[in-house]
Design a protein around this motif. Sequence first.
Motif, mmCIF file in Angstrom:
data_model
loop_
_atom_site.group_PDB
_atom_site.id
_atom_site.type_symbol
_atom_site.label_atom_id
_atom_site.label_comp_id
_atom_site.label_asym_id
_atom_site.label_seq_id
_atom_site.Cartn_x
_atom_site.Cartn_y
_atom_site.Cartn_z
ATOM 1 N N THR A 230 0.840 -1.191 0.000
ATOM 2 C CA THR A 230 0.000 0.000 0.000
ATOM 3 C C THR A 230 0.880 1.247 0.000
ATOM 4 O O THR A 230 1.770 1.382 0.829
ATOM 5 C CB THR A 230 -0.910 0.025 1.242
ATOM 6 N N GLN A 231 0.634 2.107 -0.959
ATOM 7 C CA GLN A 231 1.364 3.373 -1.055
ATOM 8 C C GLN A 231 0.408 4.531 -0.900
ATOM 9 O O GLN A 231 -0.779 4.400 -1.213
ATOM 10 C CB GLN A 231 1.995 3.548 -2.441
ATOM 11 N N GLU B 171 -1.513 7.699 -1.953
ATOM 12 C CA GLU B 171 -2.011 8.089 -3.260
ATOM 13 C C GLU B 171 -1.434 9.437 -3.647
ATOM 14 O O GLU B 171 -1.228 10.301 -2.836
ATOM 15 C CB GLU B 171 -3.535 8.156 -3.240
ATOM 16 N N CYS C 69 5.094 3.773 2.266
ATOM 17 C CA CYS C 69 4.826 2.441 1.740
ATOM 18 C C CYS C 69 4.752 1.467 2.907
ATOM 19 O O CYS C 69 5.664 1.425 3.738
ATOM 20 C CB CYS C 69 5.929 2.007 0.775
ATOM 21 N N GLY D 33 0.269 0.685 -5.720
ATOM 22 C CA GLY D 33 -0.461 1.343 -6.792
ATOM 23 C C GLY D 33 0.300 2.468 -7.485
ATOM 24 O O GLY D 33 -0.202 3.033 -8.459
ATOM 25 N N THR E 246 2.873 6.109 -6.955
ATOM 26 C CA THR E 246 2.660 7.476 -6.490
ATOM 27 C C THR E 246 3.323 8.416 -7.483
ATOM 28 O O THR E 246 4.529 8.318 -7.712
ATOM 29 C CB THR E 246 3.272 7.708 -5.096
ATOM 30 N N LYS F 110 -4.815 2.943 -14.441
ATOM 31 C CA LYS F 110 -4.544 3.631 -13.178
ATOM 32 C C LYS F 110 -3.127 3.363 -12.695
ATOM 33 O O LYS F 110 -2.790 3.639 -11.541
ATOM 34 C CB LYS F 110 -5.559 3.186 -12.114
ATOM 35 N N PHE G 287 -1.704 0.632 -12.069
ATOM 36 C CA PHE G 287 -1.539 -0.522 -11.195
ATOM 37 C C PHE G 287 -0.861 -1.646 -11.963
ATOM 38 O O PHE G 287 -1.310 -2.043 -13.033
ATOM 39 C CB PHE G 287 -2.896 -0.970 -10.667
#
Lengths: 111, 111
Positions: free
Chosen positions: A5-6, A8, A23, A103, A105, B40, B42
């Motif tokens: 998870t980063q 956004e 992160c 995802g 950044t 996006k 990903f």
Amino acid sequence: GDSVTQMEGPVTLSEEAFLTINCTYTATGYPSLFWYVQYPGEGLQLLLKATKADDKGSNKGFEATYRKETTSFHLEKGSVQVSDSAVYFCALRDAGNMLTFGGGTRLMVKP
Amino acid sequence: DTAVSQTPKYLVTQMGNDKSIKCEQNLGHDTMYWYKQDSKKFLKIMFSYNNKELIINETVPNRFSPKSPDKAHLNLHINSLELGDSAVYFCASSQGKDTQYFGPGTRLTVL
């Protein structure tokens, strides 16, 4: 399963500002951790990596420390440049050699 | 010299068609990969392949089939293209579990 998870984006900074991109990860075992950078229109390039807890990866003024206790690998740079504008991806590699990416950044640095 | 190359760089095609993307690496690596990056940004692993073993991500439709004529090449064939297949596809390679090096990407657009 494993996940990354980063924060956004986009992250917009002025030149010479301090950068942090957070992160955190979830994984079984002891993964290796990576930061990749993608400049506009290009593929991913490895920026830095750390393979075990408390390791610090560094490259081009960027640093990240593998924190097992907080399952984090935050990216930092003391003074960003316009040329650092890109998308930054945090990733982990499991024992099976598969990379799991966050995802991404987007960083925009203004003169 | 380009380490990991992909062709074509851009591919525009109609739904239902069959297409292939080619990847070559001149690094002497024994393991190659295909990743999909959606709109996006990903990124997700699709396949990992070396001389001995093909590892398929179970979420990948069986319309996608990797083909490796030799250790330096890993092509991606896609049957019956769908709108949702539109993405940027990245090839990567590594020597065993060492750092993965990425190609420049192939932007696939399905109309």
